[in-house]
Design a protein around this motif. Structure first.
Motif, PDB file in Angstrom:
ATOM      1  N   GLU A 241      37.207  36.819  48.974  1.00 39.51           N
ATOM      2  CA  GLU A 241      36.186  37.051  48.006  1.00 39.51           C
ATOM      3  C   GLU A 241      35.345  38.423  47.535  1.00 39.51           C
ATOM      4  O   GLU A 241      34.732  39.333  48.379  1.00 39.51           O
ATOM      5  CB  GLU A 241      35.250  36.400  47.466  1.00 39.51           C
ATOM      6  CG  GLU A 241      36.225  35.194  47.554  1.00 39.51           C
ATOM      7  CD  GLU A 241      34.397  33.469  47.586  1.00 39.51           C
ATOM      8  OE1 GLU A 241      33.091  34.501  47.235  1.00 39.51           O
ATOM      9  OE2 GLU A 241      35.209  32.717  47.241  1.00 39.51           O
ATOM     10  N   SER A 243      36.744  41.401  46.843  1.00 41.92           N
ATOM     11  CA  SER A 243      38.167  42.521  48.004  1.00 41.92           C
ATOM     12  C   SER A 243      38.563  43.418  46.332  1.00 41.92           C
ATOM     13  O   SER A 243      38.761  42.830  45.234  1.00 41.92           O
ATOM     14  CB  SER A 243      38.537  42.398  48.698  1.00 41.92           C
ATOM     15  OG  SER A 243      39.027  41.375  48.200  1.00 41.92           O
ATOM     16  N   SER A 244      38.397  43.881  46.640  1.00 38.41           N
ATOM     17  CA  SER A 244      39.410  44.932  45.667  1.00 38.41           C
ATOM     18  C   SER A 244      40.664  45.695  46.132  1.00 38.41           C
ATOM     19  O   SER A 244      39.785  46.599  47.196  1.00 38.41           O
ATOM     20  CB  SER A 244      38.517  45.868  44.633  1.00 38.41           C
ATOM     21  OG  SER A 244      37.426  46.187  44.945  1.00 38.41           O
TER      22      SER A 244
END
Length: 433
Positions: A241, A243-244
């Motif tokens: 969750e 993260s990009s």
């Protein structure tokens, strides 16, 4: 070990040739099996001798000779079957034909071995050695030392030659098969107990535990792949969750500006650019600082750029000050022909950044040397004036310490004292003393 019926048939055919000399039998063995198979087939002979599968006395003699002859040229430390032959020598004490085997092994393991033995057949050996008294055993000290050295690296059970498998009795084997067919745990447990009792009884009779030197090769199929669980899928596709993905926005972008700058720089190496083109190059270099590394400039092409477009050369060199190649550019700039444009470039660089002192001194020495070596008086006077103006600018701007070059510059001024700029430079030096 023997892998198929064809190899077993070929081996038995070789063992049956007991009426032929040993050397002829050995040649027949080598024709029947390739060299890469000798060790495997010899291991099969060891197992057959130990388990009593070769019962004919003459064939046993042939097998013992083959085990020795296959590696006859090897030393005791590397002969793989000397230990087995020594064990057979200690066991050949009772039973039919045991005296013949004992005497044959004594002759084989003697140092040196009997050379005439290979010219006699197994039947002849049995007739001659079986009638006489047992021969004294040979000295096996070298064999024992080689075996002790090799056994240092073996597990304890393997070191004593204990066979890792115990055959169950016929009744216990039937019970195991029936229990496996029924599928009952109690029946299977009872069958295992019966098999253990049968194994213990066989061990007590010393018939099943064999001190074999070569265990059978067990088939080890690779384990089947297990179906992945839900937890393992997380490792295959991690999902954290927050993260990009990081994107390089400069990838696949239009690089038309870089192409235009390279084209203009190619023209700048060959001749002066018009003011509009010159300004376009300077603005593009100011916008993208990395463009200077991709514009086509190399140290070899710097003199052309300095002579044709000194303003662009100054801007490019200023942006290359942090480059690892700046020393190469300085070296080219120092050694190029002295001209108004080159002195203009160096003068602008000295006022914009701190140049290395040795570079500035070397450039001044090169200027003075060029003035002295030029033959054309007009060009000489013109160059002397330029150099004097250049030196006065460096001195007034405190770029150089005049005392480091005082002797050389004064000699230059005296040599060209008839030129007004040289006389002015000399007076400037006198005021600084």
């Amino acid at each position: 070990m023997v892998t198929d019926a064809k190899e077993l048939t070929a081996l038995l055919e070789v063992l049956k040739e007991d009426e032929k000399p040993f050397e002829v039998v050995s040649q027949a063995f080598q024709r029947a099996f390739g060299r890469s198979d000798h060790f495997r087939i010899a291991c099969a002979l060891c197992a057959m001798l130990t388990d009593g599968l070769i019962t004919a006395p003459a064939q046993r003699l042939v097998a013992l000779f083959l085990l020795y002859d296959l590696y006859r040229g090897e030393p005791a430390a590397t002969h793989p079957f000397l230990e087995f032959l020594a064990e057979q020598l200690t066991r050949a004490q009772s039973g039919p034909g045991s005296r013949v085997e004992h005497n044959l092994l004594c002759l084989l393991l003697a140092d040196p071995p009997n050379k005439d033995l290979s010219k006699r057949s197994a039947l002849e050996i049995r007739a001659t050695l079986g009638a006489g008294e047992p021969l004294p055993p040979p000295d096996l000290g070298e064999v024992q030392r080689a075996v002790a050295e090799r056994e240092r690296y073996m597990p304890a059970l393997r070191r004593h030659g204990v066979h890792p498998t115990v055959s169950a009795s016929a009744g216990a084997a039937d019970a195991l098969q029936r229990a496996a067919a029924d599928g009952g745990e109690l029946a299977l447990s009872a069958a295992c107990s019966a098999a253990a009792d049968g194994g213990a009884a066989a061990a007590a009779g010393l018939r099943e535990l064999s001190l074999a030197a070569h265990e059978p090769a067990f088939v080890r199929p690779p384990p089947p792949l297990l179906a992945p669980t839900q937890e393992e899928v997380i490792w295959l596709s991690p999902c954290v969750e927050g993260s990009s993905l990081l994107w390089d926005n400069s990838m696949c972008t239009d690089n038309a500006k870089g192409t235009e700058v390279r084209e203009l720089m190619s023209k700048a190496f060959k001749g002066p650019l018009v003011p509009q083109q010159q300004q376009q190059v300077l603005s593009e270099l100011e916008t993208d600082a990395k463009l200077v590394y991709h514009c086509g400039l190399t140290p070899k092409r710097l003199p052309d750029l300095v002579e044709n477009n000194p303003v662009i050369a100054i801007e490019v060199l200023l942006k290359l000050m942090a480059s690892s190649q700046i020393t190469d550019y300085f070296s080219v700039l120092v050694n190029m022909d002295i001209s108004l444009h080159s002195m203009e470039v160096v003068n602008r660089l000295t006022t914009a950044v701190d140049l290395p002192t040795e570079f500035v001194h070397l450039y001044i020495s090169n200027c003075i040397s060029s003035c002295e070596n030029i033959k054309d008086k007009y060009m000489q006077n013109r160059l002397v004036r330029l150099v004097c103006v250049f030196l006065q600018s460096l001195i007034r701007n405190k770029i150089i310490n005049v005392h480091d070059l005082l002797v050389e510059v004064q000699a230059f001024c005296i040599e060209f004292s008839h030129i007004r700029e040289a006389a002015g430079l000399f007076r400037l030096l006198k005021t600084l003393e």
